[in-house]
Design a protein around this motif. Structure first.
Motif, PDB file in Angstrom:
ATOM      1  N   GLY A  52       0.821  -1.213   0.000  1.00  0.00           N
ATOM      2  CA  GLY A  52       0.000   0.000   0.000  1.00  0.00           C
ATOM      3  C   GLY A  52       0.846   1.249   0.000  1.00  0.00           C
ATOM      4  O   GLY A  52       1.208   1.771   1.053  1.00  0.00           O
ATOM      5  N   MET A  53       1.190   1.745  -1.221  1.00  0.00           N
ATOM      6  CA  MET A  53       2.034   2.945  -1.327  1.00  0.00           C
ATOM      7  C   MET A  53       1.168   4.181  -1.565  1.00  0.00           C
ATOM      8  O   MET A  53       1.292   4.871  -2.564  1.00  0.00           O
TER       9      MET A  53
ATOM     10  N   VAL B 168      -0.209   7.579   3.441  1.00  0.00           N
ATOM     11  CA  VAL B 168       0.590   7.375   4.659  1.00  0.00           C
ATOM     12  C   VAL B 168       1.998   6.915   4.292  1.00  0.00           C
ATOM     13  O   VAL B 168       3.002   7.460   4.780  1.00  0.00           O
TER      14      VAL B 168
ATOM     15  N   ALA C  98       0.746  -6.109  -6.876  1.00  0.00           N
ATOM     16  CA  ALA C  98       0.066  -6.391  -5.602  1.00  0.00           C
ATOM     17  C   ALA C  98      -0.715  -7.703  -5.644  1.00  0.00           C
ATOM     18  O   ALA C  98      -1.076  -8.200  -6.711  1.00  0.00           O
ATOM     19  N   VAL C  99      -0.988  -8.233  -4.454  1.00  0.00           N
ATOM     20  CA  VAL C  99      -2.013  -9.285  -4.325  1.00  0.00           C
ATOM     21  C   VAL C  99      -3.280  -8.541  -3.921  1.00  0.00           C
ATOM     22  O   VAL C  99      -3.310  -7.888  -2.870  1.00  0.00           O
ATOM     23  N   PHE C 100      -4.295  -8.596  -4.772  1.00  0.00           N
ATOM     24  CA  PHE C 100      -5.475  -7.748  -4.554  1.00  0.00           C
ATOM     25  C   PHE C 100      -6.744  -8.507  -4.892  1.00  0.00           C
ATOM     26  O   PHE C 100      -6.757  -9.354  -5.788  1.00  0.00           O
TER      27      PHE C 100
ATOM     28  N   CYS D  57       0.322  -0.604   4.973  1.00  0.00           N
ATOM     29  CA  CYS D  57      -0.271   0.730   4.815  1.00  0.00           C
ATOM     30  C   CYS D  57      -1.305   0.675   3.692  1.00  0.00           C
ATOM     31  O   CYS D  57      -1.579   1.686   3.032  1.00  0.00           O
ATOM     32  N   GLY D  58      -1.836  -0.507   3.436  1.00  0.00           N
ATOM     33  CA  GLY D  58      -2.837  -0.676   2.374  1.00  0.00           C
ATOM     34  C   GLY D  58      -4.217  -0.247   2.856  1.00  0.00           C
ATOM     35  O   GLY D  58      -4.440   0.030   4.037  1.00  0.00           O
TER      36      GLY D  58
ATOM     37  N   THR E 280      -8.210  -0.156   3.870  1.00  0.00           N
ATOM     38  CA  THR E 280      -8.996  -0.941   4.831  1.00  0.00           C
ATOM     39  C   THR E 280      -9.879  -1.939   4.079  1.00  0.00           C
ATOM     40  O   THR E 280     -10.658  -1.551   3.207  1.00  0.00           O
TER      41      THR E 280
ATOM     42  N   PRO F 179      -6.510 -10.428   1.048  1.00  0.00           N
ATOM     43  CA  PRO F 179      -5.142 -10.173   0.569  1.00  0.00           C
ATOM     44  C   PRO F 179      -4.152  -9.815   1.684  1.00  0.00           C
ATOM     45  O   PRO F 179      -3.032 -10.309   1.698  1.00  0.00           O
TER      46      PRO F 179
ATOM     47  N   TYR G 276      -0.187 -11.360   2.539  1.00  0.00           N
ATOM     48  CA  TYR G 276       1.071 -10.634   2.801  1.00  0.00           C
ATOM     49  C   TYR G 276       1.621 -11.031   4.177  1.00  0.00           C
ATOM     50  O   TYR G 276       2.831 -11.222   4.342  1.00  0.00           O
TER      51      TYR G 276
ATOM     52  N   GLY H 247      -1.261  -1.339  10.074  1.00  0.00           N
ATOM     53  CA  GLY H 247      -1.760   0.013  10.316  1.00  0.00           C
ATOM     54  C   GLY H 247      -3.232   0.199  10.036  1.00  0.00           C
ATOM     55  O   GLY H 247      -3.779   1.273  10.291  1.00  0.00           O
TER      56      GLY H 247
ATOM     57  N   LYS I 265     -13.644  -0.316  10.144  1.00  0.00           N
ATOM     58  CA  LYS I 265     -13.128   0.877  10.842  1.00  0.00           C
ATOM     59  C   LYS I 265     -13.997   1.198  12.065  1.00  0.00           C
ATOM     60  O   LYS I 265     -13.490   1.545  13.128  1.00  0.00           O
TER      61      LYS I 265
ATOM     62  N   SER J  96      -2.194  11.973   7.377  1.00  0.00           N
ATOM     63  CA  SER J  96      -0.942  11.265   7.118  1.00  0.00           C
ATOM     64  C   SER J  96       0.233  11.907   7.859  1.00  0.00           C
ATOM     65  O   SER J  96       1.214  11.232   8.167  1.00  0.00           O
TER      66      SER J  96
ATOM     67  N   ALA K  23       0.133  10.137  10.977  1.00  0.00           N
ATOM     68  CA  ALA K  23       0.428   8.695  10.873  1.00  0.00           C
ATOM     69  C   ALA K  23       1.911   8.406  10.594  1.00  0.00           C
ATOM     70  O   ALA K  23       2.454   7.400  11.068  1.00  0.00           O
TER      71      ALA K  23
HETATM   72  N1  LIG Z   1      -3.768   8.314   7.963  1.00  0.00           N
HETATM   73  C1  LIG Z   1      -4.241   7.965   9.118  1.00  0.00           C
HETATM   74  O1  LIG Z   1      -4.300   8.782  10.011  1.00  0.00           O
HETATM   75  C2  LIG Z   1      -4.662   6.555   9.354  1.00  0.00           C
HETATM   76  C3  LIG Z   1      -5.059   6.215  10.636  1.00  0.00           C
HETATM   77  C4  LIG Z   1      -5.440   4.902  10.904  1.00  0.00           C
HETATM   78  C5  LIG Z   1      -5.406   3.972   9.902  1.00  0.00           C
HETATM   79  N2  LIG Z   1      -5.061   4.326   8.638  1.00  0.00           N
HETATM   80  C6  LIG Z   1      -5.108   3.293   7.619  1.00  0.00           C
HETATM   81  O2  LIG Z   1      -3.888   3.240   6.923  1.00  0.00           O
HETATM   82  C7  LIG Z   1      -4.140   2.740   5.600  1.00  0.00           C
HETATM   83  C8  LIG Z   1      -3.464   3.654   4.596  1.00  0.00           C
HETATM   84  O3  LIG Z   1      -4.066   4.934   4.629  1.00  0.00           O
HETATM   85  P1  LIG Z   1      -3.790   5.954   3.443  1.00  0.00           P
HETATM   86  O4  LIG Z   1      -4.386   7.246   3.843  1.00  0.00           O
HETATM   87  O5  LIG Z   1      -2.385   5.892   3.024  1.00  0.00           O
HETATM   88  O6  LIG Z   1      -4.695   5.337   2.299  1.00  0.00           O
HETATM   89  P2  LIG Z   1      -4.449   5.440   0.697  1.00  0.00           P
HETATM   90  O7  LIG Z   1      -5.752   5.071   0.081  1.00  0.00           O
HETATM   91  O8  LIG Z   1      -3.830   6.729   0.328  1.00  0.00           O
HETATM   92  O9  LIG Z   1      -3.360   4.300   0.437  1.00  0.00           O
HETATM   93  C9  LIG Z   1      -3.661   2.947   0.479  1.00  0.00           C
HETATM   94  C10 LIG Z   1      -2.983   2.303  -0.713  1.00  0.00           C
HETATM   95  O10 LIG Z   1      -3.136   0.880  -0.593  1.00  0.00           O
HETATM   96  C11 LIG Z   1      -3.266   0.370  -1.896  1.00  0.00           C
HETATM   97  N3  LIG Z   1      -3.791  -0.984  -1.782  1.00  0.00           N
HETATM   98  C12 LIG Z   1      -5.038  -1.396  -1.475  1.00  0.00           C
HETATM   99  N4  LIG Z   1      -5.091  -2.737  -1.416  1.00  0.00           N
HETATM  100  C13 LIG Z   1      -3.839  -3.184  -1.666  1.00  0.00           C
HETATM  101  C14 LIG Z   1      -3.266  -4.465  -1.735  1.00  0.00           C
HETATM  102  N5  LIG Z   1      -3.999  -5.563  -1.503  1.00  0.00           N
HETATM  103  N6  LIG Z   1      -1.946  -4.565  -1.996  1.00  0.00           N
HETATM  104  C15 LIG Z   1      -1.180  -3.453  -2.217  1.00  0.00           C
HETATM  105  N7  LIG Z   1      -1.692  -2.215  -2.186  1.00  0.00           N
HETATM  106  C16 LIG Z   1      -3.008  -2.073  -1.899  1.00  0.00           C
HETATM  107  C17 LIG Z   1      -4.153   1.372  -2.595  1.00  0.00           C
HETATM  108  O11 LIG Z   1      -4.040   1.279  -3.979  1.00  0.00           O
HETATM  109  C18 LIG Z   1      -3.599   2.679  -2.041  1.00  0.00           C
HETATM  110  O12 LIG Z   1      -2.597   3.234  -2.881  1.00  0.00           O
HETATM  111  C19 LIG Z   1      -5.660   2.682   5.447  1.00  0.00           C
HETATM  112  O13 LIG Z   1      -6.117   1.367   5.685  1.00  0.00           O
HETATM  113  C20 LIG Z   1      -6.140   3.577   6.559  1.00  0.00           C
HETATM  114  O14 LIG Z   1      -7.444   3.254   7.012  1.00  0.00           O
HETATM  115  C21 LIG Z   1      -4.672   5.599   8.337  1.00  0.00           C
END
Ligand SMILES: NC(=O)c1ccc[n+]([C@@H]2O[C@H](COP(=O)([O-])OP(=O)(O)OC[C@H]3O[C@@H](n4cnc5c(N)ncnc54)[C@H](O)[C@@H]3O)[C@@H](O)[C@H]2O)c1
Length: 496
Positions: free
Chosen positions: A76-77, A80, A175-177, A224-225, A227, A256, A260, A274, A349, A416, A419
Motif C-alpha cells: 500500500g504505497m 501514509v 500487488a495481491v489484490f 499501509c494498504g 482498509t 489479501p 502478505y 496500520g 473501521k 498522514s 500517521a
Molecule cells: N492516515 C491515518 O491517520 C490513518 C489512521 C489509521 C489507519 N489508517 C489506515 O492506513 C491505511 C493507509 O491509509 P492511506 O491514507 O495511506 O490510504 P491510501 O488510500 O492513500 O493508500 C492505500 C494504498 O493501498 C493500496 N492498496 C489497497 N489494497 C492493496 C493491496 N492488496 N496490496 C497493495 N496495495 C493495496 C491502494 O491502492 C492505495 O494506494 C488505510 O487502511 C487507513 O485506514 C490511516
C-alpha cells in the motif's frame, strides 16, 4: 442473577430484568475475571524475570546490535506510506525535523527524579538509524513514490521536488489484490496466480528478492494498504495447517492482507498492521509469529479522533465524571476516505473506533457512571478537504448530583502527517523486538499498543487503551530490557 461491584469495590448481588441482560453481564464479568487473572500471571512473570535480571549483570547482551541496512516492505504505497518515506528522506537531508516520533525525539527517565538521567530513547536502546532504512512496496497502481506522493497531495510540491530523485526510484511491485475486499478501487498492477498459495509464493519471492538486491540485513513489513471489508475469523484462520489448506483451496475468507502477513512471517519478517483489518490478529498468525520469531502488532494507527478520545476518556474516569453520550463525526476527502465510503470497509473501521470507550471506562466496575452510554462514530467522504480531515466530537458528561455538561472538540488535523511518525517508530521498534531475545518469541508486541486504535492482545486479555498507560507500558518495557528499575510513580522514597 449475577454479582456486581460498586465504585468502592464492594460486591453486590444483581437482579436482571431478563435472561439476555444477565447473560451479557456474566459475559462481561467473565472477560474481566480472565483479564485480571492474566494480569496477575504477567505480574508474577515480570517478578520472576526481574529476579533473573538482577542476577545477570546487564540485559543489553541479549539485544543484537542494529548492524547493516534495515529494509522496509510496504504493502500500500498511498498517502501514509509516501508521507513516511518522503519524510525520512527529508529528515536525512536535513530539510525537516522528525516531529511526532518517539524514537527520534523522545526521552526515557531512568532512576529517581533526583538522578537527572533522561537519555534519548534512540541512545538508550540500540535502534536502526534513519540512514540505515531502505524501502520497497506493493500497490495496485503503477505510480512510483514521487507520483503517488504528488497524487496524495499531503506534502508541499517544493519539498517533493527536492526529494524527487530518491522517491522516483521506488516503484511498486505487483500487488495481491481482491476487489471484493476493497470495493471502491481497482488497478492494473496485480499479480496472477491459480491459488492464493501461488500468490503467497510470489510475495515470498519478492521478499527474498528485496533482501538480496537491497543488501538489507533485516526486514520489516508495514501494512499501509486500504482498509478491507469486515470479516470475522473462521475455521481457516485457526492454525497454520488449516490456513495453508485454505490458501490452496482459494478460501474466500482469506483476505489479501492475510496473504502478505503469511508470506512475511514465513520468511521470518516481523509484520505491523496500520489498518483495522484482522490481518495478523488471528490464531494462525500468532502461531507462525512465535514459531519463526517474527514479532507482530496492530491494529489501526491511533492518529486523530481516537487519539483525543483515549486522552479525554481516562480524564473523565480519573475524576469520576459520568458519560451519557459521545458522538464523533468526520469529513475526509483522500483515497482512504473514498474506500471507507463503502459499508464493508467502514464496518471494519467502525468496530475499531467503537471499542476504546468500553475498555477505558469499565462500565462493569462503574455502572452508575458508564453503564448507559450512547456512542456513535461517523465518517463522511468529502473530497474538497483531501487528506486534511476535520473531526468533531460532542461529549455529554455529568457531574456532582448528576448535573449535565457538554464538551465540543473540533480537530482540524492532517491524517498522514499524524500517521507517518507512527510508521517510523513501529518500524524501528519492531526491528528492535526482532533483535531482542526477550521479545522476539512472544508473538504479539503489546508494549506497542501506544500506536494503535485497537491493540492486539493474547486471548482473554483486554487491551489497554489509555494513552498514558500505553506510554508507561512502552517505556517500562525498554527499562526492563536494559535491566533498569521500572518506574511505578510511588515516590515514597523521596520522603525517607
Ligand atoms: N492516515 C491515518 O491517520 C490513518 C489512521 C489509521 C489507519 N489508517 C489506515 O492506513 C491505511 C493507509 O491509509 P492511506 O491514507 O495511506 O490510504 P491510501 O488510500 O492513500 O493508500 C492505500 C494504498 O493501498 C493500496 N492498496 C489497497 N489494497 C492493496 C493491496 N492488496 N496490496 C497493495 N496495495 C493495496 C491502494 O491502492 C492505495 O494506494 C488505510 O487502511 C487507513 O485506514 C490511516
Amino acid at each position: 442473577m449475577a454479582d456486581w461491584w460498586d465504585a468502592d469495590g464492594r460486591r453486590h448481588r444483581k437482579q436482571f430484568a431478563n435472561s439476555a441482560a444477565a447473560r451479557e453481564h456474566e459475559h462481561r464479568e467473565t472477560a474481566l475475571a480472565h483479564a485480571e487473572r492474566a494480569t496477575r500471571e504477567m505480574k508474577l512473570a515480570a517478578r520472576t524475570s526481574s529476579t533473573k535480571r538482577s542476577s545477570s549483570k546487564t540485559e543489553t547482551g541479549t539485544i543484537e546490535p542494529a548492524k547493516g541496512k534495515l529494509g522496509v516492505l510496504i504493502p500500500g504505497m498511498g498517502a501514509v506510506a509516501t508521507t513516511f518515506v518522503a519524510g525520512v528522506e527529508a529528515i536525512r537531508k536535513g530539510l525537516a525535523k522528525p516531529i511526532g516520533s518517539l524514537t527520534q525525539m523522545g526521552t526515557v527517565r531512568l532512576g529517581k527524579r533526583t538522578d537527572g538521567r533522561s537519555p534519548k530513547i534512540k541512545e538508550f536502546v540500540p535502534l536502526a538509524t534513519l540512514d540505515d532504512l531502505v524501502f520497497t512496496g506493493w500497490d495496485i497502481f503503477e505510480d512510483n513514490m514521487y507520483e503517488a506522493a504528488s497524487n496524495a497531495g499531503v506534502l508541499d510540491y517544493r519539498l517533493l521536488e527536492q526529494l524527487k530523485p530518491f522517491l522516483s526510484t521506488i516503484t511498486p511491485r505487483a500487488a495481491v489484490f481482491d476487489h471484493n475486499y476493497v470495493k471502491k478501487i481497482d488497478g492494473p498492477n496485480v499479480k496472477k496466480g491459480k491459488t492464493k498459495m501461488d500468490l503467497a509464493e510470489q510475495l515470498r519471492d519478492d521478499i527474498r528478492d528485496f533482501r538480496k538486491t537491497s543488501g538489507a540485513s533485516r526486514l520489516i513489513t508495514m501494512w499501509c494498504g486500504s482498509t478491507e471489508s469486515y470479516i470475522e475469523p473462521t475455521e481457516a484462520h485457526q492454525s497454520v495447517k488449516s490456513f495453508e489448506k485454505a490458501l490452496r483451496e482459494n478460501d474466500e475468507m482469506i483476505a489479501p492482507s492475510m496473504i502478505y502477513a503469511y508470506a512475511s512471517l514465513m520468511e521470518g519478517v516481523p509484520f505491523a498492521n496500520g489498518a483495522p483489518n484482522l490481518t495478523v490478529d488471528l490464531p494462525v498468525m500468532l502461531e507462525l509469529s512465535r514459531k519463526n520469531e517474527a514479532p507482530i502488532c496492530g491494529k489501526d494507527f491511533k492518529t486523530g479522533q481516537t487519539l483525543m478520545k483515549t486522552v479525554l476518556a481516562p480524564a473523565f474516569k480519573a475524576r469520576l465524571l459520568g458519560l451519557s453520550g459521545w458522538y464523533s463525526t468526520n469529513i475526509l476527502g483522500n483515497r482512504d476516505g473514498e474506500v471507507l465510503d463503502d459499508p464493508g470497509s467502514f464496518k471494519t473501521k467502525e468496530e475499531s473506533k467503537l471499542g476504546v470507550l468500553e475498555h477505558i471506562l469499565q462500565p462493569g466496575l462503574y455502572p452508575e457512571l458508564y453503564g448507559n452510554i450512547f456512542h456513535k462514530v461517523r465518517i463522511n467522504y468529502y473530497p474538497p478537504r483531501g487528506d486534511n480531515k476535520e473531526g468533531w466530537d460532542n461529549i455529554d458528561i455529568f457531574g456532582w448530583l448528576g448535573y449535565p455538561m457538554q464538551i465540543k472538540v473540533d480537530f482540524l488535523c492532517r491524517d498522514s502527517i499524524l500517521a507517518a511518525p507512527i510508521v517510523l517508530d513501529l518500524v524501528l521498534f519492531l526491528d528492535l523486538a526482532k533483535r531482542c531475545t526477550a521479545l522476539r518469541g512472544l508473538g504479539i508486541q503489546e508494549w506497542l499498543s501506544f500506536y494503535f486504535k485497537s491493540p492486539m492482545t493474547p486471548p482473554g486479555l483486554y487491551p489497554e487503551h489509555d494513552l498514558f498507560i500505553q506510554l508507561m507500558k512502552l517505556k517500562n518495557t525498554l527499562r526492563h530490557l536494559k535491566g533498569e528499575e521500572l518506574i511505578t510513580h510511588l515516590g515514597l522514597e523521596y520522603y525517607d
